[in-house]
Design a protein around this motif. Structure first.
Motif, PDB file in Angstrom:
ATOM      1  N   GLU A   1      34.109  22.150  23.576  1.00 26.41           N
ATOM      2  CA  GLU A   1      35.004  23.052  22.845  1.00 26.41           C
ATOM      3  C   GLU A   1      34.564  23.243  21.396  1.00 26.41           C
ATOM      4  N   TYR A   2      33.981  22.200  20.786  1.00 23.67           N
ATOM      5  CA  TYR A   2      33.625  22.276  19.372  1.00 23.67           C
ATOM      6  C   TYR A   2      32.136  22.117  19.084  1.00 23.67           C
ATOM      7  N   LEU A   3      31.308  21.964  20.106  1.00 22.31           N
ATOM      8  CA  LEU A   3      29.870  21.766  19.900  1.00 22.31           C
ATOM      9  C   LEU A   3      29.048  22.808  20.639  1.00 22.31           C
TER      10      LEU A   3
ATOM     11  N   ARG B   1      33.187  25.717  15.166  1.00 20.89           N
ATOM     12  CA  ARG B   1      34.216  26.239  14.258  1.00 20.89           C
ATOM     13  C   ARG B   1      33.618  26.810  12.973  1.00 20.89           C
ATOM     14  N   CYS B   2      32.661  26.082  12.362  1.00 25.05           N
ATOM     15  CA  CYS B   2      32.169  26.472  11.026  1.00 25.05           C
ATOM     16  C   CYS B   2      30.655  26.656  10.966  1.00 25.05           C
ATOM     17  N   ASP B   3      29.952  26.482  12.089  1.00 26.38           N
ATOM     18  CA  ASP B   3      28.486  26.636  12.161  1.00 26.38           C
ATOM     19  C   ASP B   3      27.721  25.537  11.424  1.00 26.38           C
ATOM     20  N   HIS B   4      28.385  24.446  11.058  1.00 18.48           N
ATOM     21  CA  HIS B   4      27.715  23.353  10.351  1.00 18.48           C
ATOM     22  C   HIS B   4      26.620  22.742  11.222  1.00 18.48           C
TER      23      HIS B   4
ATOM     24  N   LEU C   1      28.323  13.200  12.476  1.00 21.45           N
ATOM     25  CA  LEU C   1      29.752  13.421  12.247  1.00 21.45           C
ATOM     26  C   LEU C   1      30.356  12.298  11.411  1.00 21.45           C
ATOM     27  N   LEU C   2      31.495  12.590  10.813  1.00 21.42           N
ATOM     28  CA  LEU C   2      32.261  11.549  10.122  1.00 21.42           C
ATOM     29  C   LEU C   2      33.019  10.748  11.167  1.00 21.42           C
TER      30      LEU C   2
ATOM     31  N   CYS D   1      34.125  21.154   8.178  1.00 23.05           N
ATOM     32  CA  CYS D   1      35.444  21.783   8.330  1.00 23.05           C
ATOM     33  C   CYS D   1      36.539  20.798   8.712  1.00 23.05           C
ATOM     34  N   GLY D   2      36.179  19.570   9.052  1.00 16.39           N
ATOM     35  CA  GLY D   2      37.181  18.559   9.376  1.00 16.39           C
ATOM     36  C   GLY D   2      37.731  18.633  10.789  1.00 16.39           C
ATOM     37  N   THR D   3      37.162  19.463  11.647  1.00 21.75           N
ATOM     38  CA  THR D   3      37.623  19.554  13.025  1.00 21.75           C
ATOM     39  C   THR D   3      37.305  18.263  13.773  1.00 21.75           C
ATOM     40  N   MET D   4      38.301  17.727  14.495  1.00 25.38           N
ATOM     41  CA  MET D   4      38.043  16.552  15.325  1.00 25.38           C
ATOM     42  C   MET D   4      37.245  17.010  16.541  1.00 25.38           C
ATOM     43  N   VAL D   5      36.055  16.451  16.701  1.00 27.26           N
ATOM     44  CA  VAL D   5      35.136  16.855  17.756  1.00 27.26           C
ATOM     45  C   VAL D   5      35.267  15.958  18.990  1.00 27.26           C
ATOM     46  N   GLU D   6      35.526  14.674  18.786  1.00 28.43           N
ATOM     47  CA  GLU D   6      35.568  13.724  19.903  1.00 28.43           C
ATOM     48  C   GLU D   6      36.370  12.499  19.494  1.00 28.43           C
TER      49      GLU D   6
END
Length: 140
Positions: A3-5, A18-21, A34-35, A75-80
């Motif tokens: 969903e996010y990768l 989400r942000c193309d980072h 990731l953080l 962007c701070g989106t939780m990825v996993e």
């Protein structure tokens, strides 16, 4: 990929959808870019019994269980999120054959390029699961 990768096959890099980072090399573990928030499981699974009175409270013991939350640093989106034992390195849960993906997508691009004048399909990682999105006509 999730969903996010997504994987940028040109640069061979994991990217945030989400942000193309730019996160990490696609031939490695995306979690390394990731953080990580190392959560005490009692913050999420609150004790059902008073911890002052009982050793076992129906909440995971932080000596034996940690919850790792992974966030995009841009962007701070939780990825996993993963449950693990304290001190365990991030699990390597996704691995793709990048060379095979590149070969597969190059064939798809050839097919798209053979149809001049037509809009190429979106190659973003959306998956259709056979559900119709058509709506029934409104009844008067």
């Amino acid at each position: 990929m999730t969903e996010y990768l997504r994987i940028n096959l040109d640069s061979e890099r994991w990217e945030c959808r989400r942000c193309d980072h730019d996160i990490a090399p696609a031939r490695g573990n995306y979690k390394e870019g990731l953080l990580v928030y190392n959560r005490d499981p009692r913050e999420i699974h609150k004790p059902l019994l008073d911890p002052a009175k009982y050793d076992y409270t129906y909440s995971p013991n932080p000596t034996w269980c940690r919850i790792l939350e992974y966030y995009c640093p841009e962007c701070g989106t939780m990825v996993e999120t993963e449950y693990t034992v304290p001190g365990h390195p991030p699990t390597h849960d996704i691995e793709f054959d990048i060379d095979a993906l590149k070969a597969q997508w190059s064939k798809r691009k050839e097919v798209v390029n053979r149809n001049p004048g037509k809009e190429p399909p979106k190659l973003e990682g959306h998956h259709h699961h056979g559900h119709s999105h058509a709506h029934a006509p409104a009844k008067d």
